[in-house]
Design a protein around this motif. Sequence first.
Motif, short mmCIF file in Angstrom:
data_model
loop_
_atom_site.label_atom_id
_atom_site.label_comp_id
_atom_site.label_asym_id
_atom_site.label_seq_id
_atom_site.Cartn_x
_atom_site.Cartn_y
_atom_site.Cartn_z
N VAL A 179 21.84 -15.05 -28.83
CA VAL A 179 23.06 -15.87 -28.82
C VAL A 179 24.31 -14.99 -28.87
CG1 VAL A 179 24.39 -17.64 -30.05
CG2 VAL A 179 21.91 -17.91 -29.75
N PRO A 180 24.45 -14.07 -29.86
CA PRO A 180 25.63 -13.20 -29.83
C PRO A 180 25.63 -12.25 -28.64
CG PRO A 180 24.11 -12.55 -31.59
CD PRO A 180 23.64 -13.87 -31.07
N LYS A 208 24.64 -12.99 -25.55
CA LYS A 208 25.20 -13.74 -24.41
C LYS A 208 26.71 -13.92 -24.56
CE LYS A 208 22.26 -17.18 -24.71
NZ LYS A 208 21.58 -18.47 -24.41
N ARG A 209 27.16 -14.14 -25.79
CA ARG A 209 28.61 -14.27 -26.02
C ARG A 209 29.32 -12.96 -25.67
NH1 ARG A 209 27.54 -17.54 -30.93
NH2 ARG A 209 27.62 -15.61 -32.13
N ALA A 210 28.70 -11.85 -26.02
CA ALA A 210 29.31 -10.55 -25.71
C ALA A 210 29.37 -10.32 -24.21
CB ALA A 210 28.50 -9.43 -26.39
N GLU A 258 29.50 -12.67 -21.88
CA GLU A 258 30.53 -13.57 -21.35
C GLU A 258 31.93 -13.00 -21.59
OE1 GLU A 258 29.58 -17.10 -23.45
OE2 GLU A 258 28.01 -17.74 -22.04
N ALA A 259 32.15 -12.42 -22.77
CA ALA A 259 33.47 -11.88 -23.09
C ALA A 259 33.81 -10.68 -22.22
CB ALA A 259 33.52 -11.48 -24.57
N LYS A 285 27.19 -10.86 -15.34
CA LYS A 285 27.11 -12.31 -15.57
C LYS A 285 25.76 -12.88 -15.13
CE LYS A 285 30.86 -14.62 -14.83
NZ LYS A 285 32.00 -15.32 -14.18
N ILE A 333 22.91 -13.48 -17.82
CA ILE A 333 22.93 -14.54 -18.83
C ILE A 333 21.85 -15.58 -18.52
CG2 ILE A 333 24.30 -16.41 -19.83
CD1 ILE A 333 26.78 -14.68 -19.37
N THR A 379 24.33 -5.91 -28.04
CA THR A 379 25.47 -6.75 -28.44
C THR A 379 26.62 -5.89 -28.93
OG1 THR A 379 23.98 -8.56 -29.06
CG2 THR A 379 26.21 -8.61 -29.97
N THR A 389 30.25 -5.24 -26.91
CA THR A 389 31.49 -5.58 -27.61
C THR A 389 32.40 -4.36 -27.71
OG1 THR A 389 30.34 -7.29 -28.89
CG2 THR A 389 32.43 -6.48 -29.77
#
Length: 472
Positions: A158-159, A161-163, A165-166, A209, A212, A377, A381
């Motif tokens: 989960v984190p 995928k957020r990283a 996307e960011a 991308k 993901i 992750t 980031t």
Amino acid sequence: MDTRTEHDLLGDAQVPSHAWYGIQTQRALENFALSGTPISAFPELVQALAMVKAAAAKANNSLGLLTDAKASAIEAACEDIIQGALHDQFVVDLIQGGAGTSTNMNANEVIANLALSKLGHGKGEYRYLHPNNDVNCSQSTNDAYPTAAKLAMVAATVPLKRAIEAICQSLEAKGSEFAHILKMGRTQLQDAVPMTLGQEFDAFASSLKADIARIDDACQELCVVNLGGTAIGTGINTHPAYGPLAVRALAEISCLPVTAADNLIDATTDMGAFVSLSSVLKRLAVKLSKLSNDLRLLSSGPRTGLGEIRLPAMQPGSSIMPGKVNPVIPEAVSQVAFQVIGTDVTITLAAEAAQLQLNAMEPVIVYHLLNNCALLTRAITMLDSRCIQGIEANEAKCEQHLNTSIGIVTALVPHIGYDNATRIAGEALLSGAGVAELVRRDGLLSDEALGRILSPAAMVSPVELGMVNQAH
């Protein structure tokens, strides 16, 4: 240190009085001083273990195999752990023998002692609520441990995928910022054809991308579990209704689409879902390292290299060379990528090492997959915040490279023919003259036609050849 005495198959052993774990965890602490990484290093694994135990307690209670008092105490203890309590008591090294038995027993003992406290009893008073008989009721390490590991890996993505996307948003923002800057594209480190710097950064974003969706696909596989199969998948020591009840309860507790495998014997020994996730992480690592390599190349120099972009200066680069600033962030990301790529081999070998009805090498798989998710992750980031967002374009250098390159001759091939283009390119390379200058000299195209062919729009995207006047 004050201790209490506990007993197991091998006899008596001393456990610290303050410890919420028990004798089997104590033995594992003494036996497995390997990676130095305890279960508690990955909170998602601790929480997943508690979720599995809570689901089992619910199912066993509904079948009359646990009293209401015991089930309530176990579920309350699990909920406390899910919310973050006693994570420091999950002390067993992630790499261990026994196919994860030490991890499972660490969870059983902590939950049992916490449940005992809720019932008004002291640590180790297992006659009132037992780690094996009650917390581990209807379970084996061989179904509880891999089920928890799979849930933990889904949580760990989960984190990640957020990283992703960011950083894709940051790359796309740079793509828009640099959309007007023409530069030379390169193949095999040689001048190729023109493009925009914006197109280069948009391609970076598109590449990352795409992974993901692949991570989501791997997570779907991980949500198929063997809970209820116990030792080898036959479901020995369980009520016929236990498996479906436990899986349904686990889906509710975890808020994940958890389902039971069609063949629990196969699911108990097969590591295919773990291999799938590792493959996706390796693919992502390869792309991140390629991106990092490109950033280092594009910023190289800065005066004697390509120098088309400027990376944010993060720290002095040398203890001996004044003024040197190195691309330390992309360098660090590549090293993380090498770690992930290398451990994919470890995971693959461990998955292959299954014998008959169990794979005893699961712990090293779990260790590396959870670690790789966390590493990636953090690396993404870091790359995003400390590099991508602060990148600046060197427009003058991009223009200089474009104007002095013979790569633009490729755009002329449809209009002057391959042979003429080859001759012009060779002469330009030897003489240092410009391609457009030589085309004009030889009367191959009019100034108007040259202008259209070599316009930014025509060089970086498809264009109808009929739109260009080929007549002199």
